[in-house]
Design an enzyme around this catalytic site. Structure first.
Site, PDB file in Angstrom:
ATOM      1  N   SER A 178      42.528  22.122  39.066  1.00 57.09           N
ATOM      2  CA  SER A 178      41.751  20.918  39.354  1.00 57.09           C
ATOM      3  C   SER A 178      41.939  20.426  40.784  1.00 57.09           C
ATOM      4  CB  SER A 178      42.154  19.795  38.392  1.00 57.09           C
ATOM      5  OG  SER A 178      43.529  19.456  38.568  1.00 57.09           O
ATOM      6  N   LYS A 179      42.800  21.095  41.564  1.00 53.39           N
ATOM      7  CA  LYS A 179      43.197  20.577  42.870  1.00 53.39           C
ATOM      8  C   LYS A 179      42.109  20.781  43.933  1.00 53.39           C
ATOM      9  CE  LYS A 179      47.299  18.980  41.895  1.00 53.39           C
ATOM     10  NZ  LYS A 179      47.473  19.338  40.500  1.00 53.39           N
ATOM     11  N   LEU A 180      42.318  20.154  45.094  1.00 50.62           N
ATOM     12  CA  LEU A 180      41.335  20.196  46.178  1.00 50.62           C
ATOM     13  C   LEU A 180      41.134  21.605  46.713  1.00 50.62           C
ATOM     14  CD1 LEU A 180      42.486  17.006  48.129  1.00 50.62           C
ATOM     15  CD2 LEU A 180      40.619  17.202  46.496  1.00 50.62           C
TER      16      LEU A 180
END
Length: 352
Positions: A178-180
């Site tokens: 889910s990270k950038l």
């Protein structure tokens, strides 16, 4: 949707890894290149990638070579894995309160938490807020304590003139799903110190790297780093617009203070005026499939056998029960979507 489907840069990276056979190797060009890029990007001497941001925190702690039972200070409101990483490293968590404006460890509470057994401080940048790293480092240096800067939620942010993750003895990044920047799983540690890197490598060595990032994962991270600044700017612009549209209801939804001159928003936080309001908005968001959710539960309820608590931890208690979080993918949408989100929040508040 995140990650973005049909990204041509990702497709090209995957095809290259397929064609040169690096996708199935223990050691290949992609991991080596990624570590070089991360070190150069953050202005540090070393970057070592690994299987996740969570294990990166534990590797960082292990690299300190601290005696069992030594204390590590962290915020009473933080990612759960950081508390567990301290315990897994044979160390003892000490809880200090957060700054209510940033959701990050309040540097003003660190001195009271330090004891003769303190060996490190974990400082996380959370929910669009950033910690006062200069002040944290000054306090830590005066006491001979290591600083581990957790930038898992702030990849690409600039904090007090430095890249997030580059201010302490060790920095930590995450490439979780889910990270950038994402590879489904993955993480990295950053450091200028040769001795810490060497100890990290020794801890991970079990015949092979016990917590590796694969060549295929490294291949898809590299093009995302090239896109990171543009995407962070887009997220920041969208949030500025959203916050502007909600200024008149800040008594109900108080936004995080964004002190970074170059922010990175993995999540954006609001503090609701009551826990009931936060629960209601979260339930409505689930019903309407809006990308809003609750915050962390925090650690203030942990028994004294597991942690030492400094003060009442009131701001951490409030954050645990009253935080509303917006997930970042929606911030890459056009202005019409941001307008819709602002309208939804207004309507949801009026429903209570």
């Amino acid at each position: 949707m995140w990650p973005i489907a049909n990204d041509p840069a990702i497709r090209e990276a995957l095809l290259c890894a397929y064609e040169d056979g690096s996708w199935g190797r223990y050691h290949g060009p992609n991991v080596e290149r990624l570590e070089e890029v991360l070190a150069e990007m953050h202005g540090v001497k070393h970057a070592m990638v690994c299987a996740s941001g969570t294990i990166a925190v534990q590797i960082a702690l292990r690299s300190l070579n601290a005696q069992d039972g030594s204390e590590v200070i962290l915020a009473a409101y933080d990612f759960p894995g950081n508390f567990r990483a301290i315990q897994d490293a044979g160390l003892f968590p000490v809880l200090a309160d957060i700054d209510p404006n940033t959701w990050c460890l309040d540097a003003g509470n660190i001195e009271a938490a330090i004891s003769k057994s303190t060996v490190a401080i974990i400082v996380s940048h959370l929910h669009g807020g950033t910690a006062a790293m200069r002040q944290v480092n000054e306090i830590a240096a005066a006491h001979g304590i290591a600083v581990i800067e957790d930038a898992c939620q702030a990849t690409g942010a600039i904090v007090e003139g430095k890249w997030a993750g580059s201010s302490g003895e060790l920095g930590v990044l995450s490439f979780g799903g889910s990270k950038l920047v994402t590879a489904g799983r993955g993480g990295a540690i950053l450091t200028d110190r040769d001795d810490l890197l060497q100890r990290a490598k020794i801890y991970c060595e079990r015949g092979n790297h016990a917590f590796p990032l694969s060549e295929l994962q490294a291949a898809v991270i590299l093009p995302q780093l090239e896109q990171l600044e543009i995407r962070n700017q887009k997220r920041s612009k969208s949030l500025s617009l959203l916050r502007k549209k909600l200024t008149d209801i800040e008594s109900v939804l108080r936004p995080v203070v964004c002190s970074s001159e170059h922010p990175a928003f993995y999540k954006h936080a609001w503090l609701c005026e009551s826990s009931q309001r936060a629960q209601h908005l979260t339930q409505l968001a689930i019903r309407d499939q809006v990308p809003l959710g609750e915050g962390f539960r925090g650690f203030y309820k942990r028994p004294s056998s597991q942690t030492r608590k400094v003060g009442l931890l009131q701001h951490s208690r409030d954050a645990a029960s009253r935080t509303l979080l917006l997930h970042h993918p929606v911030l890459l949408q056009d202005e019409m979507v941001i307008d819709w989100l602002a309208t939804w929040l207004r309507c949801a508040i009026s429903e209570e």
